[in-house]
Design a protein around this motif. Structure first.
Motif, PDB file in Angstrom:
ATOM      1  N   GLN A  61      13.709 -12.159 -25.215  1.00 49.04           N
ATOM      2  CA  GLN A  61      13.025 -12.208 -26.511  1.00 49.04           C
ATOM      3  C   GLN A  61      13.696 -11.253 -27.493  1.00 49.04           C
ATOM      4  O   GLN A  61      13.864 -11.575 -28.663  1.00 49.04           O
ATOM      5  CB  GLN A  61      11.535 -11.858 -26.371  1.00 49.04           C
ATOM      6  CG  GLN A  61      10.768 -12.809 -25.473  1.00 49.04           C
ATOM      7  CD  GLN A  61      10.969 -14.268 -25.844  1.00 49.04           C
ATOM      8  OE1 GLN A  61      10.705 -14.683 -26.976  1.00 49.04           O
ATOM      9  NE2 GLN A  61      11.451 -15.068 -24.902  1.00 49.04           N
ATOM     10  N   ARG A 157       0.915 -17.979 -30.697  1.00 51.42           N
ATOM     11  CA  ARG A 157       2.168 -18.512 -30.154  1.00 51.42           C
ATOM     12  C   ARG A 157       2.071 -20.012 -29.935  1.00 51.42           C
ATOM     13  O   ARG A 157       2.969 -20.770 -30.326  1.00 51.42           O
ATOM     14  CB  ARG A 157       2.471 -17.844 -28.803  1.00 51.42           C
ATOM     15  CG  ARG A 157       3.066 -16.475 -28.940  1.00 51.42           C
ATOM     16  CD  ARG A 157       4.506 -16.539 -29.375  1.00 51.42           C
ATOM     17  NE  ARG A 157       5.426 -16.386 -28.239  1.00 51.42           N
ATOM     18  CZ  ARG A 157       6.697 -16.735 -28.277  1.00 51.42           C
ATOM     19  NH1 ARG A 157       7.200 -17.287 -29.356  1.00 51.42           N
ATOM     20  NH2 ARG A 157       7.471 -16.542 -27.220  1.00 51.42           N
ATOM     21  N   LEU A 158       0.967 -20.446 -29.296  1.00 49.08           N
ATOM     22  CA  LEU A 158       0.830 -21.879 -28.999  1.00 49.08           C
ATOM     23  C   LEU A 158       0.703 -22.674 -30.302  1.00 49.08           C
ATOM     24  O   LEU A 158       1.271 -23.762 -30.431  1.00 49.08           O
ATOM     25  CB  LEU A 158      -0.367 -22.116 -28.058  1.00 49.08           C
ATOM     26  CG  LEU A 158      -0.155 -21.575 -26.630  1.00 49.08           C
ATOM     27  CD1 LEU A 158      -1.473 -21.540 -25.853  1.00 49.08           C
ATOM     28  CD2 LEU A 158       0.880 -22.410 -25.862  1.00 49.08           C
ATOM     29  N   MET A 173       8.342 -25.110 -24.096  1.00 42.46           N
ATOM     30  CA  MET A 173       7.055 -24.811 -24.729  1.00 42.46           C
ATOM     31  C   MET A 173       6.745 -25.611 -26.000  1.00 42.46           C
ATOM     32  O   MET A 173       5.597 -26.013 -26.187  1.00 42.46           O
ATOM     33  CB  MET A 173       6.894 -23.301 -24.963  1.00 42.46           C
ATOM     34  CG  MET A 173       6.692 -22.496 -23.679  1.00 42.46           C
ATOM     35  SD  MET A 173       5.472 -23.213 -22.546  1.00 42.46           S
ATOM     36  CE  MET A 173       4.013 -23.273 -23.572  1.00 42.46           C
ATOM     37  N   ILE A 176       5.402 -28.954 -24.887  1.00 44.34           N
ATOM     38  CA  ILE A 176       4.099 -28.850 -24.220  1.00 44.34           C
ATOM     39  C   ILE A 176       3.005 -28.566 -25.256  1.00 44.34           C
ATOM     40  O   ILE A 176       1.976 -29.244 -25.292  1.00 44.34           O
ATOM     41  CB  ILE A 176       4.134 -27.734 -23.143  1.00 44.34           C
ATOM     42  CG1 ILE A 176       5.032 -28.160 -21.977  1.00 44.34           C
ATOM     43  CG2 ILE A 176       2.720 -27.407 -22.650  1.00 44.34           C
ATOM     44  CD1 ILE A 176       5.255 -27.099 -20.912  1.00 44.34           C
ATOM     45  N   LEU A 188      -7.268 -22.377 -23.354  1.00 38.59           N
ATOM     46  CA  LEU A 188      -6.210 -21.733 -22.561  1.00 38.59           C
ATOM     47  C   LEU A 188      -6.058 -20.257 -22.935  1.00 38.59           C
ATOM     48  O   LEU A 188      -5.960 -19.389 -22.062  1.00 38.59           O
ATOM     49  CB  LEU A 188      -4.877 -22.466 -22.791  1.00 38.59           C
ATOM     50  CG  LEU A 188      -4.733 -23.789 -22.042  1.00 38.59           C
ATOM     51  CD1 LEU A 188      -3.664 -24.674 -22.685  1.00 38.59           C
ATOM     52  CD2 LEU A 188      -4.409 -23.535 -20.566  1.00 38.59           C
TER      53      LEU A 188
HETATM   54  C1  HEC Z   1       8.325 -26.184 -17.161  1.00 38.56           C
HETATM   55  C2  HEC Z   1       7.933 -24.776 -17.160  1.00 38.56           C
HETATM   56  C3  HEC Z   1       6.749 -24.375 -18.041  1.00 38.56           C
HETATM   57  C4  HEC Z   1       5.490 -24.935 -18.108  1.00 38.56           C
HETATM   58  C5  HEC Z   1       4.956 -26.161 -17.349  1.00 38.56           C
HETATM   59  C6  HEC Z   1       4.734 -24.123 -19.048  1.00 38.56           C
HETATM   60  N1  HEC Z   1       5.504 -23.101 -19.533  1.00 38.56           N
HETATM   61 FE1  HEC Z   1       4.934 -21.696 -20.905  1.00 38.56          FE
HETATM   62  N2  HEC Z   1       6.811 -20.883 -20.912  1.00 38.56           N
HETATM   63  C7  HEC Z   1       7.870 -21.348 -20.142  1.00 38.56           C
HETATM   64  C8  HEC Z   1       9.072 -20.595 -20.487  1.00 38.56           C
HETATM   65  C9  HEC Z   1      10.462 -20.787 -19.889  1.00 38.56           C
HETATM   66  C10 HEC Z   1       8.686 -19.671 -21.492  1.00 38.56           C
HETATM   67  C11 HEC Z   1       9.601 -18.659 -22.220  1.00 38.56           C
HETATM   68  C12 HEC Z   1      10.091 -19.306 -23.486  1.00 38.56           C
HETATM   69  C13 HEC Z   1      11.065 -18.434 -24.236  1.00 38.56           C
HETATM   70  O1  HEC Z   1      11.834 -17.680 -23.630  1.00 38.56           O
HETATM   71  O2  HEC Z   1      11.069 -18.526 -25.477  1.00 38.56           O
HETATM   72  C14 HEC Z   1       7.263 -19.881 -21.717  1.00 38.56           C
HETATM   73  C15 HEC Z   1       6.495 -19.132 -22.633  1.00 38.56           C
HETATM   74  C16 HEC Z   1       5.140 -19.285 -22.824  1.00 38.56           C
HETATM   75  C17 HEC Z   1       4.329 -18.466 -23.707  1.00 38.56           C
HETATM   76  C18 HEC Z   1       4.792 -17.277 -24.544  1.00 38.56           C
HETATM   77  C19 HEC Z   1       4.255 -15.985 -23.974  1.00 38.56           C
HETATM   78  C20 HEC Z   1       4.599 -14.772 -24.794  1.00 38.56           C
HETATM   79  O3  HEC Z   1       4.519 -13.662 -24.252  1.00 38.56           O
HETATM   80  O4  HEC Z   1       4.922 -14.916 -25.978  1.00 38.56           O
HETATM   81  C21 HEC Z   1       3.057 -18.978 -23.660  1.00 38.56           C
HETATM   82  C22 HEC Z   1       1.838 -18.487 -24.432  1.00 38.56           C
HETATM   83  C23 HEC Z   1       3.059 -20.084 -22.727  1.00 38.56           C
HETATM   84  N3  HEC Z   1       4.358 -20.250 -22.238  1.00 38.56           N
HETATM   85  C24 HEC Z   1       1.939 -20.831 -22.390  1.00 38.56           C
HETATM   86  C25 HEC Z   1       1.956 -21.948 -21.537  1.00 38.56           C
HETATM   87  C26 HEC Z   1       0.799 -22.781 -21.276  1.00 38.56           C
HETATM   88  C27 HEC Z   1      -0.596 -22.526 -21.842  1.00 38.56           C
HETATM   89  C28 HEC Z   1       1.202 -23.807 -20.453  1.00 38.56           C
HETATM   90  C29 HEC Z   1       0.414 -24.980 -19.942  1.00 38.56           C
HETATM   91  C30 HEC Z   1      -0.251 -25.822 -20.947  1.00 38.56           C
HETATM   92  C31 HEC Z   1       2.636 -23.574 -20.187  1.00 38.56           C
HETATM   93  N4  HEC Z   1       3.041 -22.445 -20.864  1.00 38.56           N
HETATM   94  C32 HEC Z   1       3.414 -24.378 -19.383  1.00 38.56           C
HETATM   95  C33 HEC Z   1       7.817 -22.353 -19.185  1.00 38.56           C
HETATM   96  C34 HEC Z   1       6.747 -23.203 -18.946  1.00 38.56           C
END
Ligand code: HEC
Ligand code: HEC
Length: 196
Positions: A61, A157-158, A173, A176, A188
Motif C-alpha cells: 500500500q 474502501r468498499l 476487489m 467483487i 460486511l
Molecule cells: C480472490 C481473493 C479475494 C476475495 C475473494 C476477497 N478479497 Fe478482499 N482483498 C484481496 C486482496 C488481494 C486485497 C488487497 C488489494 C490491494 O493490495 O490493493 C484485498 C483487500 C480488501 C480490503 C481492503 C482492506 C484495507 O485495509 O484497506 C477490503 C475491505 C476487502 N478486501 C474486503 C473484502 C470482502 C468484504 C470480501 C468478500 C465480499 C473480499 N474482500 C473478498 C483479495 C480478496
C-alpha cells in the motif's frame, strides 16, 4: 474543520505516547505515523488501524501511495518521509503489534455480514471473502487482515471500489465490490469490525 480537530487530538495523543514508542530505531517515523493512525497504530478515524496488519500488504500500500496508484489526500505526503528500507521496517513494526477490534459496526447488520463473509452470495456468483482473507479475517501476505478494522474505514474502501473510483486498483476487489449492494457493504463492514 471537524477533521482538523480530530487531527489535533490525535497529535496530542501521539505526543503523550511518544515515550512508549521510542524504543526502536524508527521511533521518530513511527511517531509521525501515529499522529493520524493513533497510538500504537490502533487506528483513528479516518486513518485505519495498522497494528496487526500483514507486513507485505502494508508495504504494497505504501508503494501504491508513493506511485499514486492508490489515491489519498493524506498518504501521498506522508510516504515522502520514508525511504525503501524504512518502509520495510515500519511495516514489520506495525504488523507485530497486537490488534484491537474497533467494534464500531451495527450489531444487527453484523449477522448478515457474517453469512456473506463465510459463504459469499452464490446466486450472484460472489465468492466467500473467507476464501482469500481467511476464516478469521486475519489475512496473509498481500491479502490484508480485515478483522477488527473500523466499520467506517471498511465501508469507505468498499464504497470506493463499488463506485469505480479506483480505476488503477488491482483485481479482485473492484470486481467483487461492484456486485455488493449498499446493505451488503454495511453488513460486511459491521461484522468485520467486531472480529477479534
Ligand atoms: C480472490 C481473493 C479475494 C476475495 C475473494 C476477497 N478479497 Fe478482499 N482483498 C484481496 C486482496 C488481494 C486485497 C488487497 C488489494 C490491494 O493490495 O490493493 C484485498 C483487500 C480488501 C480490503 C481492503 C482492506 C484495507 O485495509 O484497506 C477490503 C475491505 C476487502 N478486501 C474486503 C473484502 C470482502 C468484504 C470480501 C468478500 C465480499 C473480499 N474482500 C473478498 C483479495 C480478496
Ligand atoms: C496526515 C494523516 C496521516 C499520516 C501522518 C499517516 N497516515 Fe497513513 N493513512 C491516513 C489515512 C486517512 C489513510 C486511509 C486512506 C485515505 O483515506 O486517505 C491511511 C492509510 C494508510 C495505509 C493503508 C492501510 C490499509 O489498511 O490499506 C497504510 C499502510 C498507512 N496509511 C501507513 C502509514 C505510515 C507507515 C505512516 C507514517 C510514515 C502514515 N501512514 C502516516 C492518514 C495518515
Amino acid at each position: 474543520m471537524k477533521r482538523r480537530v480530530l487531527m489535533v487530538t490525535a497529535f496530542a495523543l501521539a505526543l503523550s505516547a511518544f515515550s512508549a514508542l521510542a524504543g526502536g530505531g524508527n521511533a521518530q517515523k513511527v511517531q509521525y505515523c501515529s499522529w493520524c493512525h493513533g497510538v500504537s497504530g490502533q487506528g483513528f478515524v479516518p486513518a485505519p488501524r495498522l497494528a496487526g496488519q500483514q507486513a507485505e500488504y502494508i508495504e504494497n500500500q505504501l508503494q501504491g501511495f508513493r506511485q499514486h496508484t492508490r489515491p489519498s489526500s493524506f498518504m501521498w505526503g506522508a510516504v515522502k518521509s520514508l525511504d525503501v528500507l524504512d518502509t520495510r521496517d515500519v511495516a514489520t513494526y506495525f504488523s507485530a503489534i497486537a490488534p484491537e477490534a474497533a467494534d464500531d459496526g451495527d450489531k444487527v447488520a453484523a449477522s448478515a455480514g457474517k453469512t456473506i463473509y463465510r459463504r459469499g452470495i452464490p446466486a450472484l456468483n460472489i465468492v466467500a471473502c473467507a476464501a482469500c482473507h481467511g476464516p478469521n479475517a486475519q489475512g496473509i501476505g498481500k491479502i490484508p487482515r480485515l478483522g477488527g478494522l473500523s466499520a467506517f474505514y471498511l465501508k469507505t474502501r468498499l464504497d470506493q471500489w463499488a463506485h469505480g473510483n479506483l480505476a488503477a486498483a488491482p483485481a479482485p476487489m473492484p470486481q467483487i465490490a461492484r456486485q455488493l449492494s449498499p446493505s451488503d457493504i454495511d453488513a460486511l463492514a459491521s461484522y468485520l469490525s467486531f472480529v477479534k
